[in-house]
Design an enzyme around this catalytic site. Sequence first.
Site, mmCIF file in Angstrom:
data_model
loop_
_atom_site.group_PDB
_atom_site.id
_atom_site.type_symbol
_atom_site.label_atom_id
_atom_site.label_comp_id
_atom_site.label_asym_id
_atom_site.label_seq_id
_atom_site.Cartn_x
_atom_site.Cartn_y
_atom_site.Cartn_z
ATOM 1 N N GLY A 255 0.774 -1.238 0.000
ATOM 2 C CA GLY A 255 0.000 0.000 0.000
ATOM 3 C C GLY A 255 0.802 1.282 0.000
ATOM 4 N N GLY A 299 3.279 -3.685 -4.124
ATOM 5 C CA GLY A 299 3.005 -3.989 -5.528
ATOM 6 C C GLY A 299 3.280 -2.735 -6.343
ATOM 7 N N ARG A 337 -7.919 3.408 -14.785
ATOM 8 C CA ARG A 337 -7.831 4.010 -13.440
ATOM 9 C C ARG A 337 -8.509 5.377 -13.358
ATOM 10 N NH1 ARG A 337 -3.822 5.077 -10.759
ATOM 11 N NH2 ARG A 337 -4.539 4.274 -8.764
ATOM 12 N N TYR A 341 -11.334 5.489 -10.575
ATOM 13 C CA TYR A 341 -11.008 6.253 -9.353
ATOM 14 C C TYR A 341 -10.761 7.741 -9.612
ATOM 15 C CZ TYR A 341 -9.141 1.474 -8.701
ATOM 16 O OH TYR A 341 -8.940 0.119 -8.700
ATOM 17 N N CYS A 368 -16.184 3.963 -26.556
ATOM 18 C CA CYS A 368 -17.504 4.598 -26.621
ATOM 19 C C CYS A 368 -18.031 4.828 -25.219
ATOM 20 C CB CYS A 368 -18.452 3.717 -27.407
ATOM 21 S SG CYS A 368 -17.982 3.640 -29.112
ATOM 22 N N GLU A 369 -17.462 5.781 -24.543
ATOM 23 C CA GLU A 369 -17.779 6.036 -23.144
ATOM 24 C C GLU A 369 -17.271 7.448 -22.839
ATOM 25 O OE1 GLU A 369 -19.394 4.004 -19.959
ATOM 26 O OE2 GLU A 369 -18.411 2.716 -21.415
ATOM 27 N N TYR A 397 -1.344 -1.697 -12.084
ATOM 28 C CA TYR A 397 -2.805 -1.659 -12.210
ATOM 29 C C TYR A 397 -3.261 -1.040 -13.532
ATOM 30 C CZ TYR A 397 -2.267 -2.745 -7.284
ATOM 31 O OH TYR A 397 -1.892 -3.341 -6.107
HETATM 32 N N1 LLP Z 1 -1.405 -6.999 -0.272
HETATM 33 C C1 LLP Z 1 -2.739 -7.119 -0.358
HETATM 34 C C2 LLP Z 1 -3.427 -8.101 0.463
HETATM 35 C C3 LLP Z 1 -3.459 -6.318 -1.246
HETATM 36 O O1 LLP Z 1 -4.779 -6.449 -1.317
HETATM 37 C C4 LLP Z 1 -2.777 -5.390 -2.060
HETATM 38 C C5 LLP Z 1 -3.501 -4.544 -3.003
HETATM 39 C C6 LLP Z 1 -1.372 -5.302 -1.947
HETATM 40 C C7 LLP Z 1 -0.733 -6.117 -1.033
HETATM 41 C C8 LLP Z 1 -0.550 -4.371 -2.769
HETATM 42 O O2 LLP Z 1 -0.850 -3.029 -2.579
HETATM 43 P P1 LLP Z 1 0.037 -1.905 -3.301
HETATM 44 O O3 LLP Z 1 1.425 -1.958 -2.694
HETATM 45 O O4 LLP Z 1 0.097 -2.248 -4.747
HETATM 46 O O5 LLP Z 1 -0.670 -0.647 -3.055
HETATM 47 N N2 LLP Z 1 -6.588 -1.324 -8.414
HETATM 48 C C9 LLP Z 1 -6.240 -0.342 -7.399
HETATM 49 C C10 LLP Z 1 -5.375 -0.917 -6.312
HETATM 50 C C11 LLP Z 1 -6.002 -2.097 -5.626
HETATM 51 C C12 LLP Z 1 -5.094 -2.665 -4.577
HETATM 52 C C13 LLP Z 1 -5.572 -3.998 -4.161
HETATM 53 N N3 LLP Z 1 -4.752 -4.635 -3.192
HETATM 54 C C14 LLP Z 1 -5.565 0.851 -8.079
HETATM 55 O O6 LLP Z 1 -5.439 0.860 -9.297
HETATM 56 O O7 LLP Z 1 -5.187 1.798 -7.418
#
Ligand code: LLP
Length: 438
Positions: A255, A299, A337, A341, A368-369, A397
């Site tokens: 996160g 991630g 994205r 969001y 088309c949006e 993402y």
């Molecule tokens: N661990 C778990 C259990 C998670 O659910 C996630 C992300 C991560 C790690 C990795 O988080 P990161 O370091 O990437 O922030 N689609 C959204 C983000 C969804 C994140 C879901 N879980 C976006 O485009 O911002």
Amino acid sequence: MSVTERMFVSKNLSVNEKGHLVIGKNDTVELAEKFGTPLYVVDEELVRENCRVYKNAMDKYYGGRGLVLYASKAFCAKYIYRVVKEEGLGIDVVSGGELYTALKADFPMDKVYFHGNNKTVGELEMAVENGVGNIIVDNIYELERLNEIAKAHGVVQDIMFRIKPGVDAHTHSFIRTGQIDSKFGVALENGEAFEICKRASEMPNVRVNGIHCHIGSQIFDIEPFCEAAEIMMNFAGDIKDELGIEIEKLNLGGGYGIRYTPQDDPVPYDDYIKHVSEVVKAAARKRGVKLPFILMEPGRSIIAPAGITLYTVGGIKDIKNVRKYVSVDGGMGDNPRYILYESEYDAVAANKADAPKTEKVTIAGKCCESGDLLIKDIMLPELHVGDTLAVLATGAYNYSMASNYNRIPRPAVAAVSDGKAEIVVKRESYEDLIRNDL
Ligand code: LLP
């Protein structure tokens, strides 16, 4: 801070003598010509550097008693599993599809952590059969199924529990997950978390070796992570005192926020580990529990800054006194994205990267949006049909959330490193689009 760091949101970008944007010593205009657009480009050296920053911080601040897991939902392909394997990281997978990809990339299964709030029986069987190191159990139903499946396979499966620590991280509500009102995991406040640990301790084919939390994504403060770590360590103390379960592993999720626009001011990655390590050490002393092995699951912060997407500019509509739309040959299909969001991005006119930014435009996609925009109101040099546009920090993402809406094929992914570029995910063809049509 170098000049290029100030010029662009990502530090791996520069401008060459032709005025072209450069990534990983590759001229982006040449990349677009060679491989076509839209094109995702990943700078492998920066991915590796990011992996090392986390790994080194774990060594420096926590004596190496931890493992960094790459959260592969951010960008999943056999290619990235090979890279993070070489860097010595583990991975977080969240579906049978991600697990399958990791298997096909020969990723060591003992370093795989399987997440998900509704893993199917088929997915659980696949994980157990392939010796996945750790399954992060989300709920009682899953716990019961997993115990049965492990029994049928004659194994004892290592598990962790996904806990909602009750921490409210300051981020978009769609990517906030640590609070009680969330579909993920079991809550502390209402005793669910304690109850599931108790139930598991009575089951013969699962072994609780840790607890997990993930409070949300794109978070800029260290505070909520420290707060979550302390709450989790207190819970570790409670289950030791009351159930005799001593956890070996504490997984604190991912996160960590990144810079999408010049206004974003993320914390250096190693600072998270530095501060959280201190909290964990202090809480372990206070609660009389042994120091856990720490897992972290970044991630976005590993892959997003390493990626850009190249587009070709098409139709331009200057609606006087309203808005100037510049359409490109991609959009919500390759980067959903904004429509999901209202995420903000920065962009560069890649074939005139040092030209003054004289116009405010909105970058539109080709779907088309009406909401299919990539960037609303950005200052750029005057753009013309055929220009190459680079949207920055798209490594996470984007490809992983891409769709074939309007039957638009997904772009290719090119990896660049030290002046070389190779396709690591092929562009989809029209034939690919109808492959499953009968
Ligand atoms: N661990 C778990 C259990 C998670 O659910 C996630 C992300 C991560 C790690 C990795 O988080 P990161 O370091 O990437 O922030 N689609 C959204 C983000 C969804 C994140 C879901 N879980 C976006 O485009 O911002």
